[in-house]
Write a protein that holds these residues in place. Structure first.
Motif, short mmCIF file in Angstrom:
data_model
loop_
_atom_site.label_atom_id
_atom_site.label_comp_id
_atom_site.label_asym_id
_atom_site.label_seq_id
_atom_site.Cartn_x
_atom_site.Cartn_y
_atom_site.Cartn_z
N TRP A 13 -5.01 28.47 -56.19
CA TRP A 13 -4.99 29.67 -56.72
C TRP A 13 -6.15 29.82 -57.77
O TRP A 13 -6.71 31.20 -58.00
N LEU A 14 -6.51 28.96 -58.18
CA LEU A 14 -7.72 29.01 -59.25
C LEU A 14 -9.05 29.43 -58.58
O LEU A 14 -9.86 29.78 -59.36
N LEU A 16 -9.26 31.97 -56.50
CA LEU A 16 -8.99 33.42 -56.24
C LEU A 16 -9.87 34.33 -57.13
O LEU A 16 -10.59 35.16 -56.39
N PRO A 17 -10.23 34.21 -58.37
CA PRO A 17 -11.22 34.96 -59.12
C PRO A 17 -12.52 34.98 -58.30
O PRO A 17 -13.14 36.15 -58.14
N ALA A 18 -13.02 33.89 -58.20
CA ALA A 18 -14.21 33.69 -57.45
C ALA A 18 -14.27 34.03 -56.14
O ALA A 18 -15.26 34.93 -55.85
N GLY A 20 -12.48 36.43 -54.81
CA GLY A 20 -12.40 38.10 -54.83
C GLY A 20 -13.89 38.35 -55.34
O GLY A 20 -14.27 39.62 -54.48
N PHE A 21 -14.50 37.81 -56.13
CA PHE A 21 -15.87 38.35 -56.56
C PHE A 21 -16.59 38.22 -55.32
O PHE A 21 -17.59 39.06 -54.86
N THR A 22 -16.82 37.11 -54.74
CA THR A 22 -17.66 36.78 -53.56
C THR A 22 -17.28 37.93 -52.47
O THR A 22 -18.40 38.42 -51.98
#
Lengths: 287, 341
Positions: A13-14, A16-18, A20-22
């Motif tokens: 899950w960690l 996810l932010p990266a 999403g950005f990519t």
């Protein structure tokens, strides 16, 4: 220890932010590029919306384009081999030494990273021509009778490409080498292996993961770079990168440029996947 | 007969630090020799000099009468069992063992048989196809032992091979090495800082301190007839009294035979001391109780005499409190004297 009230998020899950950005800044333009590659190019414009395979047919059947692809792949393969060999030998030299010498060599190895691609190109353009540093040095030391021009050769292109990726390859290999237990090298000699055999039978197999990683890196870098090849290599050598740039900016044929880009991406992806599989296929994990 | 190993005035310095200071040593065929000493005493450096992992600063090393100190490690007929085992992680047990045989040019037809026999000897036959990562520390160390023995070197070198193992495995491997030495009769140099390892394994113990050999002899000999104050205090427990001409003038120390003039150190083992009534023992010291420790099953009494602390074990709890007076006695044969430095 404190009891957790909320279960710890799983590491997946960690990402996810990266991720999403990519997807946003990389995936969306990529989809746009893919869509563009199926459009057609009218003589009096940039592109017309269509679902056509004509650009791919042109990229994959036109002998000039095929030569561009072949030359790029070949040049990148040679560059990757040369770069990995150089990076490995240098990493080995750094790894073997301790203290001050180790630090000085490490600093030297990282120097290429301090220079931007454009500066690298300009630097080599002053090094290789008939009135450049290399030529004067050769004549000055008597190694050559006449001035030598190496600018505009495949050799110069490979040197330039190699210079750009060698530091990254060096770091990749050195980090894997640092994980090798030095007792193994001692043990190999102790069992009767000469330094060369120890190198080939112990150090190289144990750093194979790093070698393949570095090879991938150098290959991918070289496939993508267009300025260095264009500025240092022969005029007859057109890289895919250069061709994309030419179709996009000079000939305004965005669909064809996009098709070229998609082919380049597929080629690189296949190579990376292939090398990754090779890396995992080798025996059990011991790193 | 030519000795297996001969070290002559062997010396190794690193800058201004002297790791090994003019060592002379002879090792006979089939002999099991241990280099024992605290860390930094030069024992590991000596081993690495023999194996060729370090170059001596001066001196000679001869193996089977041939001078080898100029030869690199891979040209010497020694094989080492490393502290970490140093098994090649990318090779199976069999491949690990074949490595040395191949490198030493053993005909490939002989290799499988020799490996199988040696794996049997160390009882690791069923691990032949395993990688080191799939084995426990003790199993890996057995393979490391087999890998060194299978090349049948002139000298087998052990670089603290058991110090990374827990006590149970240590004892197991120790008796294993003793059995192997008995059965195969190899010649070995074994480095350790663990004196019980040295005592149980060796034909001869060489005790080193600060780069020099303090004493060399059979385990019993070094323990019972230590050649120096260092050896005495390094091997086993000891009490130490500093004695000069004035000592005992107040009557607190009564010795059967006093040393000559000058300062001396009197060494005693706790096991040879006993609590006595004054006048009962040939040698006696009056002391004050410092501490009584329960050791589980027995008690240890620490008492301070004017010339030093004495410790002894008692089977029953003494009715003594710190500060109480106590008399401690011993026989003259149990006393060892060294001139004070």
């Amino acid at each position: 220890m404190m009891r957790r009230l909320i279960p710890a998020p799983s590491p997946a899950w960690l990402v996810l932010p990266a991720l999403g950005f990519t997807l946003l800044v990389f995936g969306v333009p990529l989809l746009h590029l893919l869509r563009m590659s199926f459009n057609t190019h009218p003589p009096d414009g940039i592109y017309e919306l269509a679902w056509s395979l004509e650009n791919y047919v042109a990229v994959l059947t036109d002998p000039v384009n095929l030569r561009t692809i072949r030359d790029t792949v070949l040049l990148s393969l040679i560059t990757a081999v040369v770069t990995v060999v150089l990076a490995f030998l240098f990493a080995h030299a750094v790894w073997k030494r301790k203290g001050r010498v180790h630090l000085v060599l490490l600093a030297i190895a990282l120097c290429p990273m301090l220079v931007s691609e454009i500066s690298v190109i300009i630097g080599w353009r002053m090094f290789f021509p008939a009135n450049g540093f290399l030529s004067y040095a050769l004549v000055g030391t008597g190694l050559a009778e006449q001035k030598v021009n190496l600018l505009g050769t495949r050799f110069a292109a490979i040197v330039g490409l190699s210079y750009i990726s060698v530091s990254y390859c060096f770091l990749t290999i050195l980090s894997v080498m640092n994980a090798v237990d030095r007792d193994l090298i001692t043990a190999s000699g102790d069992l009767g292996a000469s330094p060369l055999r120890t190198f080939l039978r112990v150090l190289v197999p144990l750093t194979m993961g790093g070698i393949i990683g570095a090879f991938t890196q150098a290959f991918v870098f070289s496939m993508g770079i267009y300025a260095a090849v264009n500025a240092l290599g022969p005029d007859s050598l057109w890289s895919i990168g250069y061709e994309i740039q030419r179709q996009m900016l000079s000939r305004r044929d965005w669909p064809l440029a996009s098709a070229f880009a998609v082919v380049l991406i597929v080629l690189i992806s296949l190579t990376v996947i292939g090398l990754h599989a090779l890396r995992n296929r080798r025996g059990p994990r011991h790193d | 007969m030519t000795p297996r190993l001969q070290l002559t005035a062997l010396r190794k310095t690193y800058g201004s630090f002297t790791a090994v200071e003019g060592t002379d040593l002879t090792l006979g065929e089939g002999e099991f020799l241990t280099l024992l000493g605290p860390s930094g005493c030069g024992k590991t450096t000596t081993l690495r000099l023999i194996g060729g992992m370090e170059k001596p600063s001066s001196g000679r090393i001869e193996i089977n009468g041939k001078r080898v100190d100029h030869l690199p490690s891979y040209k010497r007929d020694t094989a080492t069992v490393f502290q970490s085992g140093a098994l090649f992680p990318h090779l199976t047990v069999t491949e690990n063992m074949a490595y040395g045989l191949k490198m030493r040019g053993v005909p490939s037809s002989e290799i499988p048989g020799r490996i199988a026999r040696m794996l049997d000897v160390v009882q690791m036959g069923r691990f032949a196809a395993r990688y080191p990562s799939g084995m426990s520390g003790g199993q890996r160390q057995r393979v490391a032992l087999a890998r060194a023995m299978v090349v049948e070197p002139s000298i087998l070198l052990f670089d603290e091979p058991m110090s990374a193992l827990d006590l149970k495995l240590k004892l197991e491997l120790r008796s294993e090495i003793r059995r192997l030495h008995r059965e195969l009769g190899f010649t070995a140099v074994f480095v350790t800082h663990d004196q019980s390892e040295a005592m149980t394994l060796s034909d001869r113990v060489v005790i080193m301190n600060q780069g020099r050999i303090e004493q060399s002899g059979a385990p019993v000999e070094t323990f019972e007839r230590p050649a120096s104050a260092f050896v005495y205090s390094f091997l086993g427990e000891s009490c130490q009294l500093a004695i000069d001409a004035d000592a005992g003038r107040d009557g607190s120390l009564r010795l059967a035979n006093a040393p000559g003039a000058g300062r001396h150190l009197l060494f005693l083992r706790p096991a040879s001391l006993r609590r006595v009534s004054p006048g009962e023992a040939p040698n006696e010291a009056d002391a004050r109780v410092a501490e009584v420790e329960y050791l589980g099953g027995s008690y240890r009494l620490h008492a301070d005499a004017p010339s030093g602390r004495l410790s002894l074990d008692l089977s029953e709890a003494p009715a003594l409190a710190p500060g109480d007076g106590v008399t401690i006695g011993w026989d003259s044969a149990d006393a060892t004297w060294f001139p004070a430095p």
